[in-house]
Design a protein around this motif. Structure first.
Motif, short mmCIF file in Angstrom:
data_model
loop_
_atom_site.label_atom_id
_atom_site.label_comp_id
_atom_site.label_asym_id
_atom_site.label_seq_id
_atom_site.Cartn_x
_atom_site.Cartn_y
_atom_site.Cartn_z
N ASP A 37 -7.74 -43.60 -23.92
CA ASP A 37 -8.66 -42.72 -24.65
C ASP A 37 -7.94 -41.49 -25.17
OD1 ASP A 37 -10.77 -44.38 -24.24
OD2 ASP A 37 -11.69 -43.20 -22.63
N GLU A 38 -6.85 -41.15 -24.50
CA GLU A 38 -6.13 -39.93 -24.88
C GLU A 38 -5.41 -40.00 -26.21
OE1 GLU A 38 -3.58 -38.56 -21.75
OE2 GLU A 38 -5.06 -39.06 -20.22
N VAL A 39 -5.25 -41.20 -26.77
CA VAL A 39 -4.65 -41.25 -28.12
C VAL A 39 -5.47 -40.47 -29.11
CG1 VAL A 39 -3.13 -43.24 -28.55
CG2 VAL A 39 -5.59 -43.60 -28.32
N VAL A 40 -6.75 -40.53 -28.93
CA VAL A 40 -7.63 -39.86 -29.88
C VAL A 40 -7.87 -38.41 -29.45
CG1 VAL A 40 -9.92 -39.80 -30.92
CG2 VAL A 40 -8.79 -41.99 -30.51
N ALA A 41 -7.48 -37.49 -30.29
CA ALA A 41 -7.63 -36.08 -29.97
C ALA A 41 -9.03 -35.61 -30.32
CB ALA A 41 -6.61 -35.26 -30.72
N THR A 42 -9.46 -35.94 -31.52
CA THR A 42 -10.76 -35.48 -32.01
C THR A 42 -11.32 -36.52 -32.96
OG1 THR A 42 -9.72 -34.42 -33.91
CG2 THR A 42 -10.08 -33.04 -31.99
N ARG A 43 -12.53 -36.25 -33.39
CA ARG A 43 -13.08 -37.02 -34.48
C ARG A 43 -13.25 -36.09 -35.66
NH1 ARG A 43 -18.05 -40.07 -32.06
NH2 ARG A 43 -18.95 -39.89 -34.14
N ARG A 44 -13.27 -36.70 -36.82
CA ARG A 44 -13.42 -35.87 -38.01
C ARG A 44 -14.34 -36.58 -38.98
NH1 ARG A 44 -8.29 -34.33 -41.75
NH2 ARG A 44 -9.51 -34.00 -43.63
N GLN A 45 -15.22 -35.81 -39.58
CA GLN A 45 -16.12 -36.38 -40.56
C GLN A 45 -15.60 -36.08 -41.96
OE1 GLN A 45 -20.03 -34.92 -39.56
NE2 GLN A 45 -20.29 -36.52 -38.00
N VAL A 46 -15.68 -37.05 -42.80
CA VAL A 46 -15.25 -36.87 -44.19
C VAL A 46 -16.40 -37.31 -45.09
CG1 VAL A 46 -13.43 -37.33 -45.86
CG2 VAL A 46 -12.93 -37.52 -43.43
N LYS A 47 -16.87 -36.38 -45.89
CA LYS A 47 -17.97 -36.70 -46.80
C LYS A 47 -17.45 -37.54 -47.97
CE LYS A 47 -21.58 -34.46 -45.16
NZ LYS A 47 -22.48 -35.42 -44.54
N GLN A 48 -18.34 -38.31 -48.53
CA GLN A 48 -18.01 -39.10 -49.72
C GLN A 48 -17.32 -38.23 -50.78
OE1 GLN A 48 -21.44 -40.94 -51.53
NE2 GLN A 48 -20.17 -42.46 -52.53
N GLY A 49 -16.22 -38.72 -51.28
CA GLY A 49 -15.50 -37.98 -52.32
C GLY A 49 -14.47 -37.01 -51.78
N GLU A 50 -14.51 -36.74 -50.49
CA GLU A 50 -13.54 -35.81 -49.91
C GLU A 50 -12.28 -36.53 -49.48
OE1 GLU A 50 -16.60 -32.43 -48.08
OE2 GLU A 50 -15.39 -33.67 -46.72
N LEU A 51 -11.21 -35.74 -49.37
CA LEU A 51 -9.92 -36.28 -48.97
C LEU A 51 -9.74 -36.17 -47.45
CD1 LEU A 51 -7.65 -34.72 -51.72
CD2 LEU A 51 -7.79 -37.15 -51.21
#
Lengths: 243, 243
Positions: A37-51
């Motif tokens: 589980d430690e591979v993943v530091a955080t989650r991130r949301q990306v809105k449509q059209g965003e980089l």
DNA sequence: AAATTGCCTTGATATATATCAAAAGATATT
DNA sequence: AATATCTTTTGATATATATCAAGGCAATTT
């Protein structure tokens, strides 16, 4: 581990993730899974059209897509966009950044997305500890190499209709593996994106859609594509084998 | 380590190899370097025209090219050959085999070659012990991904003359990095191989050679190619930037 | 030296796709 | 609802490359 929580970053455990069969090595016991589980530091949301990341940006992490749909592309010298791939849940992006410590692609979300941020240092560290993860990482990279091999083959040898057929078959296959229909697709990308990806022009893509539609192989309504005759579609790609 | 010596297999040490800057991680001390010698199990000679590995064969090892020149290719469904790449001294081949435990390409020697056999189990084992090797392996794979990205871009967007220019520029650049001339090439592959690699037909390749030759940019005599005007060749690829 | 073979070049023509242009549908905006 | 904007489709034409065919050049064999 540096774990900064903001409203955009929510920690989740791979061990509880319903995508773990896609992202993670198989055959792990519960204890090892929790270590990983430690591979993943955080989650991130990306809105449509965003980089998610852009070409030239410093490479720090790989990203595992939880939900959403991405397009990776690079700008050609003439200022055009060349689409390198489309990625969906369970797939890993950012591998191109390892070699130069900079991402070479732009990764843009074609629909609202949610990704697991995997700092590459974590990946490497845990890979040393867990041979099964190490092997998994190697396979993911090798798979990408093989995928691109077949793209080169396709663009170099196939005609427009065949390319579109391969594209659609590949999409449904991947969607079906994720529990979606094996006969219906909602395209997340424009005709222009498809054209770039397949090495053709958008008008040619449009005509290829019309052709397949006229032949009764598919049904097209905007970005909805229904596969009416899977065998016929496969036969377009490989007329010999009629599996 | 299982080290079977036949007349075809000669053990050498990476630590003494004059290609180590190309194959191996940089910045290792003598002691570590000697430990890493263990990645290479044996050496293998491959005569011109012979296969190093074939598509479908069980994947066991990566290969580092010591001398010689290889072509990797796959057979298309229609029985044609699609060339995936040309590899020279210091480059690693076999990465495509990792994902399915089978090589997907054929690798044939275009001139007598000598390769280091690196059992992948050794690579993985030592990678766990030496982070610098681990990072190196990841970079090698990432580089291949990026290379194929740019091939896709090229085949999808460039015209025949531009593709040939890119091809020649890439070749001289790599040859020059290995101490060869930066203005002269002896092509190891046929026009047909080049055509397949660049996604065109051999006649088109021939015409592109003739065109570049007529324009005074290159000089062609069979498989000898002299670069007469490097700037002009670069300008064909990217008319804007005149570096 | 003549003949065979393989590889490459060149020419004439065909064709798939690109390009240019306009219309038709969607979607978003006012 | 009407207007504007964006995407997609369709049509007419142009063009780059493929295809078909023949000839030239080198290397190899007899």
């Amino acid at each position: 581990m540096n774990l900064e929580l903001t409203k955009d970053t929510i920690k989740v455990a791979c061990s509880n993730c319903n995508l773990r069969e896609l992202c993670m090595p198989i055959g792990l016991d519960q204890a090892d899974m929790q270590k990983l589980d430690e591979v993943v530091a955080t989650r991130r949301q990306v809105k449509q059209g965003e980089l998610l990341f852009r070409s030239g940006e410093e490479f720090k992490s790989l990203f595992a897509i939880r939900t959403g749909f991405f397009k990776t592309s690079v700008a050609t010298p003439e200022g055009l966009e060349q689409v390198m791939g489309f990625q969906m849940a369970g797939e890993i992006i950012g591998l191109d950044g390892i070699v130069t410590d900079q991402y070479t692609c732009n990764a843009v979300a074609l629909e609202d997305a949610d990704v697991c941020v995997m700092p590459f240092s974590n990946v490497e560290e845990l890979s040393r500890e867990f041979p099964v993860l190490q092997r998994h990482v190697h396979k993911v990279m090798s798979r990408e190499i093989v995928r691109e091999n077949s793209m080169m083959m396709m663009i170099g040898n196939m005609r427009s209709e065949e390319r579109l057929a391969v594209f659609l078959l590949n999409l449904v296959q991947r969607l079906h593996a994720r529990g979606f229909s094996q006969s219906e697709i909602i395209l997340r990308m424009s005709r222009e994106d498809i054209a770039s990806y397949l090495g053709m022009k958008l008008e040619t893509v449009s005509r290829a859609f019309t052709k397949l539609s006229d032949e009764g192989v598919i049904e097209v309504k905007q970005r909805y594509v229904g596969i009416l005759d899977l065998q016929a579609l496969k036969k377009i790609v490989n007329p010999r084998a009629c599996d």
